[in-house]
Scaffold this motif. Structure first.
Motif, PDB file in Angstrom:
ATOM      1  N   THR A 435       0.877  -1.367   0.235  1.00  0.00           N
ATOM      2  CA  THR A 435       0.392  -0.094   0.036  1.00  0.00           C
ATOM      3  C   THR A 435       1.191   1.814   0.190  1.00  0.00           C
ATOM      4  OG1 THR A 435      -1.199  -0.854   0.928  1.00  0.00           O
ATOM      5  CG2 THR A 435      -1.674   1.028   0.958  1.00  0.00           C
ATOM      6  N   VAL A 436       0.845   1.994  -1.132  1.00  0.00           N
ATOM      7  CA  VAL A 436       1.591   3.080  -1.215  1.00  0.00           C
ATOM      8  C   VAL A 436       0.550   4.301  -0.986  1.00  0.00           C
ATOM      9  CG1 VAL A 436       3.461   4.331  -2.450  1.00  0.00           C
ATOM     10  CG2 VAL A 436       3.257   1.856  -2.919  1.00  0.00           C
ATOM     11  N   GLU A 437       0.331   4.922  -0.066  1.00  0.00           N
ATOM     12  CA  GLU A 437      -0.136   6.489   0.362  1.00  0.00           C
ATOM     13  C   GLU A 437       1.336   7.587  -0.055  1.00  0.00           C
ATOM     14  OE1 GLU A 437      -1.142   5.633   4.442  1.00  0.00           O
ATOM     15  OE2 GLU A 437      -2.047   4.280   3.711  1.00  0.00           O
ATOM     16  N   TYR A 438       0.516   8.384  -0.412  1.00  0.00           N
ATOM     17  CA  TYR A 438       1.431   9.780  -0.978  1.00  0.00           C
ATOM     18  C   TYR A 438       0.822  10.608  -0.581  1.00  0.00           C
ATOM     19  CZ  TYR A 438       2.901  13.381  -3.461  1.00  0.00           C
ATOM     20  OH  TYR A 438       3.785  15.252  -3.912  1.00  0.00           O
ATOM     21  N   ASP A 439       0.715  12.070   0.652  1.00  0.00           N
ATOM     22  CA  ASP A 439       0.737  13.447   1.006  1.00  0.00           C
ATOM     23  C   ASP A 439       0.767  14.150   0.530  1.00  0.00           C
ATOM     24  OD1 ASP A 439      -0.836  15.181   2.629  1.00  0.00           O
ATOM     25  OD2 ASP A 439       0.235  14.254   4.276  1.00  0.00           O
ATOM     26  N   PRO A 440       0.500  14.991  -0.845  1.00  0.00           N
ATOM     27  CA  PRO A 440       0.803  15.974  -1.719  1.00  0.00           C
ATOM     28  C   PRO A 440       1.192  16.952  -0.690  1.00  0.00           C
ATOM     29  CG  PRO A 440      -0.836  15.605  -2.356  1.00  0.00           C
ATOM     30  CD  PRO A 440      -0.765  14.504  -1.106  1.00  0.00           C
ATOM     31  N   GLY A 441       2.336  17.462  -0.935  1.00  0.00           N
ATOM     32  CA  GLY A 441       2.474  19.034  -0.125  1.00  0.00           C
ATOM     33  C   GLY A 441       2.097  20.185  -1.443  1.00  0.00           C
ATOM     34  N   PRO A 442       2.731  21.352  -1.859  1.00  0.00           N
ATOM     35  CA  PRO A 442       2.688  21.995  -2.322  1.00  0.00           C
ATOM     36  C   PRO A 442       3.008  21.605  -3.692  1.00  0.00           C
ATOM     37  CG  PRO A 442       3.865  22.557  -0.623  1.00  0.00           C
ATOM     38  CD  PRO A 442       3.799  21.634  -0.324  1.00  0.00           C
ATOM     39  N   GLU A 443       2.379  22.171  -4.985  1.00  0.00           N
ATOM     40  CA  GLU A 443       2.456  21.171  -6.121  1.00  0.00           C
ATOM     41  C   GLU A 443       3.974  22.400  -7.124  1.00  0.00           C
ATOM     42  OE1 GLU A 443      -0.870  20.958  -8.602  1.00  0.00           O
ATOM     43  OE2 GLU A 443      -1.802  19.025  -6.554  1.00  0.00           O
ATOM     44  N   TRP A 472       3.604  -1.453   3.671  1.00  0.00           N
ATOM     45  CA  TRP A 472       2.956  -0.176   3.115  1.00  0.00           C
ATOM     46  C   TRP A 472       4.432   0.609   3.427  1.00  0.00           C
ATOM     47  CZ3 TRP A 472       4.778   3.288   7.026  1.00  0.00           C
ATOM     48  CH2 TRP A 472       4.757   2.512   8.509  1.00  0.00           C
ATOM     49  N   VAL A 473       4.060   1.847   2.838  1.00  0.00           N
ATOM     50  CA  VAL A 473       5.119   2.474   2.499  1.00  0.00           C
ATOM     51  C   VAL A 473       4.264   4.466   2.511  1.00  0.00           C
ATOM     52  CG1 VAL A 473       7.292   3.893   0.723  1.00  0.00           C
ATOM     53  CG2 VAL A 473       6.813   1.661   0.853  1.00  0.00           C
ATOM     54  N   ARG A 474       4.784   5.217   2.756  1.00  0.00           N
ATOM     55  CA  ARG A 474       4.015   6.386   2.900  1.00  0.00           C
ATOM     56  C   ARG A 474       5.086   7.832   2.853  1.00  0.00           C
ATOM     57  NH1 ARG A 474       1.515   4.860   8.553  1.00  0.00           N
ATOM     58  NH2 ARG A 474      -0.108   3.398   7.895  1.00  0.00           N
ATOM     59  N   VAL A 475       4.681   8.244   2.206  1.00  0.00           N
ATOM     60  CA  VAL A 475       5.201   9.551   1.247  1.00  0.00           C
ATOM     61  C   VAL A 475       4.821  10.888   1.614  1.00  0.00           C
ATOM     62  CG1 VAL A 475       6.108  10.378  -0.950  1.00  0.00           C
ATOM     63  CG2 VAL A 475       5.989   8.164  -0.469  1.00  0.00           C
ATOM     64  N   GLY A 476       5.613  11.296   2.668  1.00  0.00           N
ATOM     65  CA  GLY A 476       4.932  13.028   2.985  1.00  0.00           C
ATOM     66  C   GLY A 476       5.920  14.019   2.327  1.00  0.00           C
ATOM     67  N   VAL A 477       5.477  15.709   2.594  1.00  0.00           N
ATOM     68  CA  VAL A 477       6.260  16.467   2.081  1.00  0.00           C
ATOM     69  C   VAL A 477       6.042  17.563   3.278  1.00  0.00           C
ATOM     70  CG1 VAL A 477       6.797  18.040   0.441  1.00  0.00           C
ATOM     71  CG2 VAL A 477       6.476  16.239  -1.110  1.00  0.00           C
ATOM     72  N   GLU A 478       7.353  18.050   3.617  1.00  0.00           N
ATOM     73  CA  GLU A 478       6.849  19.031   5.013  1.00  0.00           C
ATOM     74  C   GLU A 478       7.618  20.082   3.783  1.00  0.00           C
ATOM     75  OE1 GLU A 478       8.072  18.711   8.209  1.00  0.00           O
ATOM     76  OE2 GLU A 478       7.463  16.702   9.012  1.00  0.00           O
ATOM     77  N   PRO A 479       6.795  21.537   3.490  1.00  0.00           N
ATOM     78  CA  PRO A 479       7.858  22.635   2.978  1.00  0.00           C
ATOM     79  C   PRO A 479       8.530  23.096   3.950  1.00  0.00           C
ATOM     80  CG  PRO A 479       4.935  23.127   2.802  1.00  0.00           C
ATOM     81  CD  PRO A 479       5.634  21.538   2.831  1.00  0.00           C
ATOM     82  N   GLY A 480       9.137  24.253   3.518  1.00  0.00           N
ATOM     83  CA  GLY A 480       9.893  24.447   4.398  1.00  0.00           C
ATOM     84  C   GLY A 480      10.202  25.983   2.664  1.00  0.00           C
ATOM     85  N   GLU A 481      11.095  27.630   3.784  1.00  0.00           N
ATOM     86  CA  GLU A 481      10.909  28.817   2.965  1.00  0.00           C
ATOM     87  C   GLU A 481      12.513  28.131   1.832  1.00  0.00           C
ATOM     88  OE1 GLU A 481      10.625  32.178   2.123  1.00  0.00           O
ATOM     89  OE2 GLU A 481       8.917  31.254   3.170  1.00  0.00           O
TER      90      GLU A 481
END
Lengths: 554, 303
Positions: A435-443, A472-481
């Motif tokens: 199960t691959v989950e992706y939580d997209p950040g800003p595009e 499962w594999v979870r992919v997340g994005v944390e944007p910074g400056e």
């Protein structure tokens, strides 16, 4: 004694030459030396004109007035000369407003004292009327300040000689010609003035120095027209040398024969974790004992500063004077960290490659003997599996070499969201049980295209080596400056610590399987692209954190 | 055997043609140099100072030579400064200046140096006066004011630009010969000054008729730009009428003699003819004619 007519004609020629050269120099603004040369010529013309007016004046008061105002030109001349030479020679650091104000202090005091001489008689002590050749001249007895300003004038004149003499020996012919012409222009009035001061010129009290400035004007005119005084200028030489020294990528330390630090550039100060001000005048042994021992040794020339992961190749060159005597040495520090790192990576790659190939070959050889005498499907499958692994190993090494090659090229930037979307979809297609989950950040975040390979490798590895019952594999994005963080977490078996050590420290580690390639590609790819990677791993899973510089937003 | 007279005629015409071509080939560069470098203005300036010297009954001095040298230097520089603007209005002059710009600048510098040096012989006031054209030209031609400043460069301000040039020109022409010989200022000097100032003002505005396109683009306000050719003509008629009245009053008051009045009147008539032709004849011809309008006095005296 030359007749008055001859002296007047000479003074007129001096004014004509002065104004002409001044205007020619005015046209050359803002080239270095042009404005001081205008001032020099203006001062010369002023002095000459005041002298003619003094000769022509009918009353004693008028003659004294013109003597007094001639001092403006007299005192401005050496200042203008010095500023001209400093600018022309490239010593601009001495031509700031503060320096000019400092140089002008004595002339300003002189003019004040001349105008108020009747009250203190510091410049002149008396006067004498001289009748010669039908002309009435005023001769005044010099007092103490007259000699002060005379000495000051000669001091400035001689200071201006230093850069000129340096250029006389220049390898560039036009600079030699220019400086010779300008030196001639300086010596003519200097010698004339000396002869006048010591009474060797029978000019009936008329100071013929401005007449000699005709030679100066002509010499400058010659330098302007014939030797392209402002067409080719030595001004950049000193600045270039200084700038080269200051801005060169190598660290450079200048030592005297006692190993005292006499100069160092900013890069060297940064390497030694000090400042120029702190290091100058101290012995190198106090500043960096490790470096001193390397500099003197014949074998090892690699310097690793304490509390610093970088490496420097140390080279040394002797400084000698014109008599070939050693007067010091220059130690240069060339940053070879990248070279070192690449060498280290290639060694690791080589070790892992040889280890994996050797393991597979041994298995193949062992089972091939058995297959020669026994017909076994199982052994044949093992042989086939190992052959496939050899092929995969070659493929992985090829991928890493590709990453190295990409690192040397100019790369484009890609949208992170597109990269991750593609990687997640591809992994989901290749490993349908995971199960691959992706939580997209800003595009709109854009990153180095090399992260495409890195992310693909991390996400695919997380799925490929996941032996959990419900993977499962979870992919997340944390944007910074300025940076963006991508986290890839899985519930797989975790990464062996010795394999992590391989990519984190590059230490010698016997590997058991080829997963080291994936880790190496991730760590090295991220580093080459200017990012970083961190691994957190235990038996319940792994979390890979990729930090990437944001290349832009679109 | 009889000679054919036709052959002689043909031979003569060929010779004449060759001579004409030779004169043209030799004369054209000389004409260009005189006209485009502003050297002819130096001769005019010298002539005008000679006129003033004669009008004011002054002894001969180096003043005409100083005026010539300073005029050549200042106008030579002006040609160099205006070379880009002249590309449209006077392309031949602009081409000449571009070809010879280094030589022209050097000659201008040497001329100014010689002019100032000779002015020293006239004393401190003459020396100071020698710097006046250069300083005023710098203020006039240079954009000394930073962009966005509320003050505009003097060259762009209507009437002030021409007034400044005319005032400096008239000061040099009128007072330099007086200062040089250290004579007291005669009663006729102010009238002579006003005359030279007025005619010089007209001389500045006449070439502006031909330059109005370029001036409009450059944002320079001149009479032809603001009032058109007809308006300029009327304004200059008014100026000439005023000058004629001042000369008349000077004669009536006994300040100006008959010869002086006649000479100045001839000059005014010449200038009036030029102003009448404004917009009707090639402007470059009118410009030179206007600048030469004061010289008939000299010619009359010489004859």
């Amino acid at each position: 004694m030359p007749s008055l007519v001859v002296i007047k004609l000479a003074l007129l020629a001096s004014i004509a030459a002065g104004i002409s050269v001044g205007l020619l120099a005015w046209r050359e603004r803002p080239k270095p030396g042009s404005v001081p040369l205008v001032l020099l010529m203006a001062a010369q013309s002023w002095w000459s004109a005041a002298l003619i007016f003094q000769v022509q004046a009918a009353s004693l008061e008028a003659k004294l007035f013109f003597i007094d105002i001639s001092w403006v030109g007299v005192t401005l001349l050496p200042v203008a000369w010095l500023l001209f030479v400093l600018e022309y020679g490239g010593y601009n650091e001495y031509t700031t407003r503060r320096h000019v104000a400092g140089i002008m202090l004595v002339p300003a005091i002189t003019i004040f004292l001349v105008l108020t001489n009747d009250y203190h008689q510091l410049v002149y002590r008396g006067l004498e009327i001289i009748e010669r050749n039908g002309a009435t001249m005023v001769s005044r007895t010099p007092a103490v300040w007259f000699w002060v300003i005379a000495a000051y004038t000669y001091l400035l004149g001689l200071l201006g000689l230093i850069p000129m003499l340096d250029l006389v020996t220049s390898q560039v012919r036009s600079f030699r010609n220019q400086s010779v012409a300008l030196l001639l222009g300086l010596f003519a009035p200097l010698v004339t003035n000396l002869l006048f001061l010591f009474g060797y010129l029978p000019t009936a009290g008329i100071d013929p120095t401005p007449v000699a400035f005709t030679v100066s004007g002509t010499a400058c005119l010659f330098a302007l027209t014939r030797f392209e005084l402002f067409g080719s200028s030595p001004t950049p030489i000193r600045h270039a040398r200084r700038a080269l020294y200051k801005q060169m990528q190598e660290g450079a330390i200048v030592l005297d024969t006692h190993d005292t630090v006499v100069d160092m550039n900013d890069e060297a100060a940064s390497v030694l974790q000090t400042t120029r001000e702190e290091a100058l005048g101290r012995n190198l042994n106090d500043v960096s004992p490790d470096l001193l021992s390397i500099g003197g040794s014949a074998g090892n020339h690699v310097f690793n500063p304490p509390k610093n992961t970088r490496s420097y190749d140390v080279s040394e060159s002797q400084l000698t004077d014109i008599h070939d005597r050693t007067i010091g040495r220059i130690i240069t520090l060339h940053d070879i960290s990248d070279l070192f790192r690449m060498q280290q990576r290639l060694e690791v790659l080589h070790r892992v490659f040889r280890h994996n190939i050797r393991t597979n070959i041994q298995v193949i050889l062992g089972h091939a003997g058995h297959l020669a005498t026994h017909n076994s499907q199982q052994k044949a499958d093992i042989l086939k599996q190992n052959a496939i692994e050899i092929e995969e190993t070659g493929e992985k090494v090829r991928n890493i070499i590709d990453v190295f090659e990409e690192g040397r090229k100019d790369r484009e930037n890609l949208r992170l969201h597109a990269i991750l979307r593609e990687c997640v979809d591809a992994t989901a297609r290749s490993y349908p049980d995971v199960t691959v989950e992706y939580d997209p950040g800003p595009e709109d975040i854009v990153v180095d295209s090399l992260f495409d390979i890195v992310c693909s490798n991390v996400i695919e590895n997380a799925a490929q080596h996941n032996s959990s019952s419900e993977p499962w594999v979870r992919v997340g994005v944390e944007p910074g400056e300025e940076t963006v963080t991508v986290q890839v977490a899985d519930n797989g078996p975790g990464i062996e610590s010795h394999e992590l050590a391989l990519v984190e420290e590059g230490t010698e580690t016997p590997l058991k399987h080829g997963s080291g390639f994936g880790l190496a590609l991730t760590a090295w790819g991220a580093d080459i692209a200017g990012g970083s990677v961190a691994f957190e791993s235990d038996s319940s899973g792994t979390c890979v954190t990729l930090e990437m510089p944001v290349a832009g937003r679109r | 055997m009889q000679a054919n007279p036709q052959n002689n005629v043909n031979g003569l015409s060929v010779l004449y043609g060759l001579l004409q071509a030779w004169v043209y080939r030799l004369g054209r560069p000389v004409r260009d140099a005189l006209l485009y470098s502003s050297a002819y203005l130096a001769f005019i300036a010298a002539g005008e100072v000679l006129i003033v010297t004669e009008l004011l009954s002054l002894p001969l001095s180096p003043a005409p030579l100083v005026a010539a040298l300073l005029t050549f230097a200042v106008y030579g520089n002006d040609r160099l400064a205006d070379v880009e603007a002249d590309e449209k209005t006077s392309p031949a002059r602009a081409a000449f200046v571009r070809r010879n710009q280094d030589l022209l600048y050097s000659l201008s510098a040497v001329a100014y140096g010689l002019g100032v040096a000779l002015a020293v012989l006239g004393g401190p006031v003459a020396f100071a006066m020698a710097f006046l054209p250069g300083v005023v030209w710098l203020c006039y031609a240079s954009d000394l004011f930073p962009d966005g400043a509320r003050l505009r460069p003097l060259k762009r301000v209507l009437i002030l630009n021409s007034t400044l040039v005319a005032a400096v020109w008239a000061v040099g022409m009128t007072f330099l010969p007086i200062v040089f010989v250290g004579a007291p200022i005669p009663a006729s000097a102010p009238i002579i000054y006003v005359f030279f100032f007025g005619t010089a003002f007209a001389n500045v505005e006449i070439p502006n008729v031909g330059d109005r396109g370029g001036d409009r683009e450059a944002g320079v306000e001149t009479l032809p730009v603001v009032f058109g050719v007809d308006g300029t003509r009327k304004a200059l008629y008014g100026l000439l009428a005023l000058l004629a009245a001042i000369v008349g009053v000077g004669f009536g008051a006994g300040v100006l003699g008959l010869e002086t009045t006649a000479g100045l009147s001839v000059s005014l008539l010449c200038l009036l003819t030029v102003v009448t032709c404004l917009g009707r004849i090639r402007n470059d011809i009118l410009t030179v004619a206007a600048e030469c309008s004061r010289l008939p006095i000299l010619v009359i005296w010489l004859l």
